[in-house]
Design an enzyme around this catalytic site. Sequence first.
Site, PDB file in Angstrom:
ATOM      1  N   HIS A   1       0.852  -1.199   0.000  1.00  0.00           N
ATOM      2  CA  HIS A   1       0.000   0.000   0.000  1.00  0.00           C
ATOM      3  C   HIS A   1       0.882   1.241   0.000  1.00  0.00           C
ATOM      4  O   HIS A   1       1.311   1.721   1.053  1.00  0.00           O
ATOM      5  CB  HIS A   1      -0.925  -0.015   1.215  1.00  0.00           C
ATOM      6  CG  HIS A   1      -2.038   0.986   1.147  1.00  0.00           C
ATOM      7  ND1 HIS A   1      -3.371   0.638   1.207  1.00  0.00           N
ATOM      8  CD2 HIS A   1      -2.028   2.331   1.024  1.00  0.00           C
ATOM      9  CE1 HIS A   1      -4.125   1.714   1.125  1.00  0.00           C
ATOM     10  NE2 HIS A   1      -3.313   2.780   1.013  1.00  0.00           N
TER      11      HIS A   1
ATOM     12  N   HIS B   1      -9.944   0.653  -0.424  1.00  0.00           N
ATOM     13  CA  HIS B   1      -9.739   1.456   0.785  1.00  0.00           C
ATOM     14  C   HIS B   1     -11.007   1.360   1.640  1.00  0.00           C
ATOM     15  O   HIS B   1     -12.090   1.762   1.206  1.00  0.00           O
ATOM     16  CB  HIS B   1      -9.514   2.924   0.419  1.00  0.00           C
ATOM     17  CG  HIS B   1      -8.108   3.263   0.051  1.00  0.00           C
ATOM     18  ND1 HIS B   1      -7.525   2.861  -1.123  1.00  0.00           N
ATOM     19  CD2 HIS B   1      -7.158   3.988   0.709  1.00  0.00           C
ATOM     20  CE1 HIS B   1      -6.285   3.324  -1.191  1.00  0.00           C
ATOM     21  NE2 HIS B   1      -6.036   4.016  -0.086  1.00  0.00           N
TER      22      HIS B   1
ATOM     23  N   GLU C   1     -10.913   2.968   7.235  1.00  0.00           N
ATOM     24  CA  GLU C   1      -9.940   3.975   7.643  1.00  0.00           C
ATOM     25  C   GLU C   1     -10.656   5.121   8.342  1.00  0.00           C
ATOM     26  O   GLU C   1     -10.465   5.366   9.525  1.00  0.00           O
ATOM     27  CB  GLU C   1      -9.164   4.485   6.434  1.00  0.00           C
ATOM     28  CG  GLU C   1      -8.104   5.526   6.775  1.00  0.00           C
ATOM     29  CD  GLU C   1      -7.412   6.101   5.552  1.00  0.00           C
ATOM     30  OE1 GLU C   1      -6.366   6.750   5.723  1.00  0.00           O
ATOM     31  OE2 GLU C   1      -7.929   5.917   4.425  1.00  0.00           O
TER      32      GLU C   1
END
Length: 386
Positions: free
Chosen positions: A35, A224, A227
């Site tokens: 990443h 993603h 987060e």
Amino acid sequence: MSPDSAYVTPAGSADESSVPVSPTTLGLAPKVLLHDHLDGGLRPATIVDLARESGYPDLPTEDPVQLGRWFVDNANAGSLVRYLRTFGHTVAVMQTASALRRVAFECVEDLAADGVVYAEVRFAPELHLEKGLSLDEVVSAVLAGFADGQRAAAAAGRPIVVGCLVTAMRHAARSTEIAELAVRFRRDGVVGFDIAGAEAGNPPTRHLDAFDYLRANTMRYTIHAGEAFGLPSITEAIGYCGADRLGHGVRVIDDVVLPPGADPAATSFAGAQLGDVANYVRDKRIPLEMCPSSNVQTGAVANLASHPFNILARLRFRVTVNTDNRLMGDTTMSRECALLAEQFGYGWADFERFAVNAMKSAFIPFDKRMELIDGVIKPGYAVLIG
């Protein structure tokens, strides 16, 4: 017992050698990075050069040292949305084929110098069209830079394999087009697909057509999730969208109930209770692309001491160590590992395990993964472990 199913080695265990774990010695260790954003890893001096070449007038300063500090200071916002604003400057100077090729080359050079032996570097082609490049031209320029960098690194005695992930912006409407782009370049160095950008208000389910297309063409992808927006984004990413990996995935900890008074730095979390989502992520061995420093910068966690990395590692989730954005975090893979070692007492056997976790989770064919695990990673750590 396979590496990612084993417990993390307690600090000071008998299998540690006399080679100390430090930022310097960690630079010698073979590391795997899944990443890393291309537009988040530019050298400050390169930004200044490219701004001058392109006539970009809006840099906060043309002093490379001060510029590097500006990026870090402004990324330490405690907000993903504010953190993402810093990319306006890097993307602005990456609008020509020559600029993209240079940035890609330097990315590989910097990673190889840090002891990274395999990396997947991602970027959003749709952000680099302002000066007339087509999507195909953008990807071709980046892949050429990656190829240049790999040849140079091999010649310098620091071989590295780099794959490219093409990213679609989750707030835009080009994800299917970008998915088609990924498949079109799969024989040329693109190994997978991603969606990125602000999570709140932009759920991954908006891009189901893209994920359907990728699955129909047997293309791997990460999302993603977990987060900024929490556990629901993880549920959507894996339950509805079928993600192979989770970009960050930090908030899976919200589905784990720890014993009262549990210390995040403990070596055991016996008695922890996992909810359905956490069990699914662990049982399916879904890799977590964790980025410790970045998670603190964006406010996904309060500080490194409270980061769930260690808890998840001890509970046998498939955790991996990543940089996210080396410029914004003023970081490297060695620095990320050093921070974890200092905070949680990890030794060489632990970092070998994290590297193997990442390599097993890479989007290249199985035989290529095993070549790196058996031929590079394990021998490299054997020297350090002794």
